[in-house]
Scaffold this active site. Structure first.
Site, PDB file in Angstrom:
ATOM      1  CB  CYS A 156      -0.985  -0.012   1.157  1.00 18.96           C
ATOM      2  SG  CYS A 156      -0.276   0.187   2.803  1.00 18.96           S
ATOM      3  CG  HIS A 163      -4.664   0.414   3.699  1.00 16.74           C
ATOM      4  ND1 HIS A 163      -3.842  -0.329   2.888  1.00 16.74           N
ATOM      5  CD2 HIS A 163      -5.672   0.858   2.902  1.00 16.74           C
ATOM      6  CE1 HIS A 163      -4.331  -0.361   1.660  1.00 16.74           C
ATOM      7  NE2 HIS A 163      -5.444   0.361   1.647  1.00 16.74           N
ATOM      8  CG  HIS A 211      -6.659   0.567  -1.857  1.00 16.13           C
ATOM      9  ND1 HIS A 211      -7.061   0.092  -0.629  1.00 16.13           N
ATOM     10  CD2 HIS A 211      -7.566   0.069  -2.758  1.00 16.13           C
ATOM     11  CE1 HIS A 211      -8.152  -0.645  -0.767  1.00 16.13           C
ATOM     12  NE2 HIS A 211      -8.476  -0.682  -2.029  1.00 16.13           N
TER      13      HIS A 211
END
Length: 346
Positions: free
Chosen positions: A258, A307, A319
């Site tokens: 990520c 994240h 993402h």
């Protein structure tokens, strides 16, 4: 509203993507996780256990990334300190040669003074503390001795600093190894559980992931502009990676975790941001409301900030979500991860 269409990939790129995705989802090579939706705590069964393991692995990935970045910084600092110490050692040797010449000259003119012998063989500090000995030397000789003393102290300090950094580096490398084992262990356990699922259950899981990937190709993003040219450029770079596989610890150009995606994309825009999601959370201006976000702003997710992705417009996040998945668009609301805040990079 504008509809996003994913650019077609070459067969070679597609083959590489499929291979990498399969490797990430199946085994513990050196590649795997950074952000899966939070599982429903009331949900039971293998699916929920796998989701929890993926989430735990992705949280460990960001800690791994942080340790890796720290190790790189420490290695550069150690190298610089060692280079400086080597130069000081060389200068000290040159000065010692000069002192040897002074001693030789003294010897030829009437014998080597015992104080000079003491200096050259052991402790110059102790020598210089004896003021009576200085009276026997010229100003030039005293200057040479004081330089020797000062450089010797500097060298000892540089060596001490290098040793401290080396210890930090060793500790950080151990942390790297521990985190890597933790990640691999979580993924191996997830794979073990996946192997216990029936063929029908595995097919349903694969179909769910495929639906998420396909819906990414048809997402409506709207026409809202970014807050800055740099954010717009970074977002465009990230959009070009849609369809690339998730791989833990990877930062492009053909696979990402990520924070690897977001840091790579901003780098393409000429902007350097930290490597981990936790550090990226404090890298710019904080935006507390989802409604205030603009495309290209970072979105920080989960209470532990593990994240990160790009706000894509129209309530969507772009993402790299989890092992076995691809870089894709997804509804923030349906991602299952709590939104913490946005970050605007300028």
């Amino acid at each position: 509203m504008a509809s996003h269409r994913r650019p077609k990939q070459s067969s070679q790129a597609y083959t590489a993507m499929v291979t990498a995705t399969a490797a990430a989802a199946v085994a513990v090579s050196a590649q795997s996780a950074s952000a899966d939706p939070l599982p429903d705590p009331n949900k039971k069964g293998v699916q929920a256990q796998v989701d929890r393991l993926y989430e735990q692995a992705t949280q460990a990935v960001e800690k791994y990334n942080g340790a890796k970045e720290k190790a790189g910084v420490l290695q550069k600092e150690v190298d610089a300190l060692q280079d400086t110490a080597a130069r000081k050692r060389s200068g000290l040797n040159d000065l010692r040669t000069r002192l040897g010449s002074i001693a030789a000259a003294q010897y030829r003119s009437g014998g080597l003074d015992a104080s000079v012998q003491l200096l050259l063989t052991s402790d110059p500090d102790g020598y210089l503390d004896k003021a009576s000995f200085l009276d026997q030397l010229s100003a030039q000789q005293v200057d040479a001795l004081e330089q020797y003393q000062s450089q010797q102290r500097d060298l000892q300090q540089q060596r001490g600093q290098a040793l401290e950094k080396l210890k930090d580096l060793q500790d950080t490398r151990k942390e790297l190894g521990d985190k890597k084992k933790e990640i691999q262990g979580k993924l191996a356990e997830a794979q073990r559980l996946l192997n216990t699922m029936t063929a029908e259950e595995r097919a349903a899981r694969s179909a769910e992931d495929e639906r998420a990937n396909r819906s990414s190709e048809r997402v409506e993003l709207g026409n809202e502009g970014s807050a800055s040219q740099r954010a717009a450029a970074a977002f465009e770079a990230a959009k070009s990676r849609v369809g690339m596989p998730y791989v833990w610890g990877a930062s492009g150009p053909n696979s990402f975790d990520c924070s690897g995606l977001t840091s790579w994309a901003f780098n393409q825009a000429g902007v350097s941001i930290p490597r981990t999601s936790q550090d990226q959370a404090n890298a710019g201006t904080r935006i507390n409301s989802l409604s205030a976000l603009k495309p290209g702003d970072l979105i920080i997710m989960r209470t532990d900030l593990s994240h990160v992705g790009f706000y894509a417009g129209n309530g969507q996040i772009l993402h790299s979500p989890k092992p076995g998945a691809q870089v894709r668009y997804e509804s923030i609301e349906r991602s299952g991860m709590p939104f913490m805040w946005g970050v605007r990079i300028g």
